[in-house]
Structures are given as C-alpha cells and as structure tokens.
Design a protein around this motif. Structure first.
Motif, short mmCIF file in Angstrom:
data_model
loop_
_atom_site.label_atom_id
_atom_site.label_comp_id
_atom_site.label_asym_id
_atom_site.label_seq_id
_atom_site.Cartn_x
_atom_site.Cartn_y
_atom_site.Cartn_z
N TYR A 296 0.84 -1.19 0.00
CA TYR A 296 0.00 0.00 0.00
C TYR A 296 0.88 1.25 0.00
CZ TYR A 296 -4.25 -2.68 0.89
OH TYR A 296 -5.31 -3.54 0.77
N SER A 297 0.32 2.34 -0.44
CA SER A 297 1.07 3.60 -0.46
C SER A 297 0.19 4.74 0.04
CB SER A 297 1.56 3.91 -1.87
OG SER A 297 0.49 3.92 -2.81
N ILE A 298 0.86 5.81 0.48
CA ILE A 298 0.19 7.00 0.99
C ILE A 298 0.53 8.17 0.07
CG2 ILE A 298 -0.13 8.52 2.98
CD1 ILE A 298 0.98 6.29 4.75
N TRP A 299 -0.48 8.94 -0.29
CA TRP A 299 -0.30 10.05 -1.23
C TRP A 299 -0.88 11.33 -0.66
CZ3 TRP A 299 1.79 9.47 -6.32
CH2 TRP A 299 2.15 8.16 -6.63
N TYR A 300 -0.27 12.44 -1.06
CA TYR A 300 -0.76 13.77 -0.68
C TYR A 300 -1.20 14.49 -1.95
CZ TYR A 300 -0.69 18.61 1.03
OH TYR A 300 -1.01 19.90 1.34
N GLY A 301 -2.41 15.00 -1.94
CA GLY A 301 -2.92 15.74 -3.09
C GLY A 301 -3.34 17.14 -2.71
N GLY A 350 -5.40 16.87 0.76
CA GLY A 350 -5.80 15.66 1.46
C GLY A 350 -4.76 14.57 1.42
N VAL A 351 -4.97 13.58 2.26
CA VAL A 351 -4.10 12.41 2.33
C VAL A 351 -4.92 11.19 1.91
CG1 VAL A 351 -2.95 10.85 3.94
CG2 VAL A 351 -2.53 13.30 4.09
N TRP A 352 -4.33 10.36 1.03
CA TRP A 352 -5.00 9.18 0.49
C TRP A 352 -4.15 7.94 0.73
CZ3 TRP A 352 -9.65 9.30 -2.50
CH2 TRP A 352 -10.17 10.59 -2.72
N VAL A 353 -4.83 6.82 0.91
CA VAL A 353 -4.17 5.52 1.04
C VAL A 353 -4.86 4.56 0.08
CG1 VAL A 353 -3.57 3.62 2.59
CG2 VAL A 353 -3.71 5.95 3.49
N TRP A 354 -4.07 3.84 -0.72
CA TRP A 354 -4.67 2.84 -1.60
C TRP A 354 -3.69 1.71 -1.87
CZ3 TRP A 354 -4.88 7.93 -4.20
CH2 TRP A 354 -3.73 8.22 -4.92
N ARG A 355 -4.24 0.62 -2.43
CA ARG A 355 -3.44 -0.55 -2.74
C ARG A 355 -2.49 -0.24 -3.90
NH1 ARG A 355 -6.31 -6.34 -3.78
NH2 ARG A 355 -6.88 -6.01 -1.59
N GLY A 356 -1.27 -0.74 -3.79
CA GLY A 356 -0.28 -0.53 -4.85
C GLY A 356 0.54 0.72 -4.63
#
Length: 412
Positions: A296-301, A350-356
């Motif tokens: 999983y990875s964490i992203w900032y948008g 925002g902060v997002w978490v998703w698979r991959g």
C-alpha cells in the motif's frame, strides 16, 4: 425538543463531552455508531446530531445547543475557556498522547518536543488553579467540563503519578470535575495510570509477528473450486436489433486494484475502526500498527487552483463531487480531504491511502475526471514528518503547516 440522534464513535472523548452536556440538560440522546448520513451531513464531520429539523456537527456546537443556558454555557467568560481548551490545549494533549500510545516506534525528539509543549502549558494552568476551585466563579460551569474533557486523554495515558504530583492543582481540579455526578455517569470511574504510557517494544514485536502470520495465511493457495459450465447462448434471430441486447452484455468495470497483491492491510477493518473507535487513541495507532508499506502507499494531493475557490460551500461541493465520481474506487482506497481558510481565501488538500504504489487515478478511465486538478506526491511512511501530517489529516487537528482548518470529508 424530540429525542436526538448523535452519530459518533462510542468511546471518543468528544462523544462523552456531548453526552455529558445532555446529562446536565436532562435530555435524551441516542448514540448511533454509523457514519453521519451523507444527505444530511455532506461533510461527514462527526460527532453529528439531528433533532427534528435541527442538524448540527461538532462537539462544542452540539453541547451548547443541548445545554442552552445551563452551566453558563452562553457566558463569554466561559466561552474563552472553551475555546482555549478545545483549541490550543487539546492540540498539545493529542500531539503528546498519540505517539505515546502508539505501538509503532516514533521519533524520540518529536515526542520530547510534544511533551515539552504540553507541560509548559500545564505549568501555567497549574499556577492559575492555585487558589481556584473552578475556572469561572465559585461554581462549576461548562468551562470546567469542556476543558476537563480536552485533558481527559492526557490523564488517561501520559499523566502518571509523578506528573500528577507535579501539576497538583490541575489534578485536584480535574478530579473535582470528573467526580461530578453527571460527568461520572458518562465517563465512569477513571483509573489513572501509575506511569505514563510509552512505546512498548515487546508489543511491537508481537504485533509484527501477528502481521507476518496473517500475511502467510493469505498467501496460502485456495482450494480449486469446480467452475460451472458456461450457459449456451441462445441463437439470435436474424431480424433482432443489436440495440435490443440486454445491458448485461455491456463491458463490466474492471477494478485495477483487484490484480494487485492483497497485502496485510484490511481496508474494511481500517474503515470500521476509524468510524467506530476514538480517532486519537484507537484509530490512528491501529493504522500505523497495520499499515503495509510493501503493498500500500500513501499520497498527498493539493488542489492546483486555489485562487478559483470562492465560497466555502462551493469548495466543499468540489470535494463531494470528486468522491462521488470515484465511487468504484472505495473498496481498496481511503482518503481524508480538508478545506482550509474561508470564503475567497481557501485551499484544498488531502491524504489518500490505496493498494499498490502507482498513482491510482490513471489506472481506470472512470477515475480520471478530477485528479488532474491536483498536484500529487507519494509520501514516505517511515518519515516522522509524514506520520505527523497523516495524523493531522486523520484527526482534523494540528498545525497543518500554518493552514487554518475549516472542515473535512472522508472517502471510505
């Protein structure tokens, strides 16, 4: 006033604050642990309250509505204490409590700074309470109850016997408030810790071993199941119009996440914990204990065009619309998107978490409508600054690099 419904996490100290206000006001409130209905509370902020036509969100707003004139809730002197407690004090409490109760090892310098900030504030508060029983006048007011709830996580986790002796006046005042009949009816008999909570290396190893065992179980091949024979298609009549074919024959949505390794983070469990448990002391520690950086990875948008944002409600509609268009992404993704500022001076991030580990939106044409309006950055979950950032967006509290939080919305 009809019997109200409170959408909130059952054991959250904010929920307990609202229920205590209801006790003092002698009003009945039912707690509903599901998320606030989106048609009534489009921003998804909890706790949220409905009572007939009245729809409110935010613990202090709901508490003041329930209290009316009781406990001097409308008094301006009381209001200043409420603002200080729910803002400055509570922020420092959670900044120290969160990493202290986490099962994930944190940067010691960050923890020490948080402790220093909180203790400096408590030292001033302790001197103020030297000759006072209550914060405003000679009787209990909402100032005492509200500030006590802001301090509750600290007394539950990081103020051991030694710390309580250091801040003896604060401790005396806190005990006076929480032993009030209406407060005790909600929080129960508190068991204050002998020592402050700290990172537990043994527990961390235990959790790591458990995670590895779960991962191995998921990797075990499933028994082959006998596949049913495909149904024979009925011959088409020569004069049958192609447009009359059933919609079931149209191409179905293919989830790009489904082809990726599952990993050990159970997204459904995470969303359940986040919705039903206290964010500060339960949900955030759970996230860092169970986050799987391999799968999983964490992203900032961040929204690219803040100068185009005008009214707050219109900016919130941008977030809501994006969430609606990403509905097919929910199974393997989670996001917390916040609006900062005010009318004609706001930003969205925002902060997002998703698979991959890829940017998810280009993986499906169904997901590409809004993402190009944002700058995206992949975050390093090992970085202490990243952890602080993620915690703030999950909690909707913190310094946010100087940005003034307005409201937030959760994608789950």
């Amino acid at each position: 006033m009809t019997k109200g419904k409170l959408y909130a996490q059952a054991q959250n100290f904010r929920t307990q604050k609202v229920l205590t206000a209801a006790k003092f006001a002698n009003k009945d409130v039912d707690v509903v642990t599901s998320a606030p209905p989106a048609d009534k509370f489009p921003f998804g902020v909890a706790p949220a309250f409905e009572d007939g036509q009245t729809l409110l969100f935010g613990d202090e707003t709901i508490a003041h509505y329930l209290l009316g004139d009781k406990l001097k809730a409308k008094n301006v002197e009381v209001g200043q204490w409420v603002e200080w407690g729910s803002g400055s004090l509570q922020r420092n409490v959670l900044a120290y409590v969160l990493p202290s109760v986490s099962a994930v090892e944190v940067d010691q310098a960050t923890l020490n700074n948080a402790k220093t900030e909180l203790f400096a504030q408590l030292e001033v508060f302790n001197k103020f309470l030297l000759s006072r029983t209550f914060l405003d006048g000679e009787r209990l007011s909402w100032a005492d109850v509200s500030v006590a709830f802001s301090l509750l996580p600290a007394f539950q986790h990081v103020l051991g016997e030694a710390e309580r002796k250091k801040f003896v006046n604060v401790t005396r005042w806190f005990n006076t408030v929480v032993h009030q009949e209406n407060v005790k009816a909600i929080v129960g008999a508190l068991e204050l810790p002998a020592k402050a909570s700290t990172f537990d290396a043994a527990k961390f190893k235990q959790l790591s071993a458990k995670t590895q065992q779960q991962s191995k179980k998921q990797e075990q091949p499933k028994k082959e199941q006998k596949q049913p024979e495909p149904k024979k298609e009925k011959p088409k009549k020569e004069d049958e119009d192609e447009a009359d074919e059933p919609a079931a024959l149209e191409p179905k949505f293919v989830d790009p996440f489904a082809a990726m390794p599952a990993g050990t983070l159970n997204m459904d469990n995470w969303k359940r914990v986040y919705s039903n448990e206290d964010t500060a002391t339960k949900a955030i520690p759970w996230f860092w204990e169970n986050f799987d950086p391999e799968h999983y990875s964490i992203w900032y948008g961040e929204y690219k065009y803040p100068t185009e944002l005008t009214k707050v409600f219109m900016s919130c509609n941008l977030i809501t619309g994006m969430f609606q268009r990403l509905d097919k992404m929910r199974k393997h993704a989670f996001g917390s998107v916040c609006l900062f500022g005010e009318d004609n001076n706001s930003t969205i991030s925002g902060v997002w978490v998703w698979r991959g580990h890829e940017l998810a939106f280009p993986l499906s044409p169904d997901w590409t409508v809004d993402y190009e309006s944002y700058d995206w950055k992949k975050l390093d979950p090992k970085d202490e600054k990243v952890k602080k950032l993620v915690n703030e967006y999950l909690l909707w509290e913190g310094d946010f690099d100087g940005k003034k939080f307005n409201q937030g919305k959760i994608f789950k």
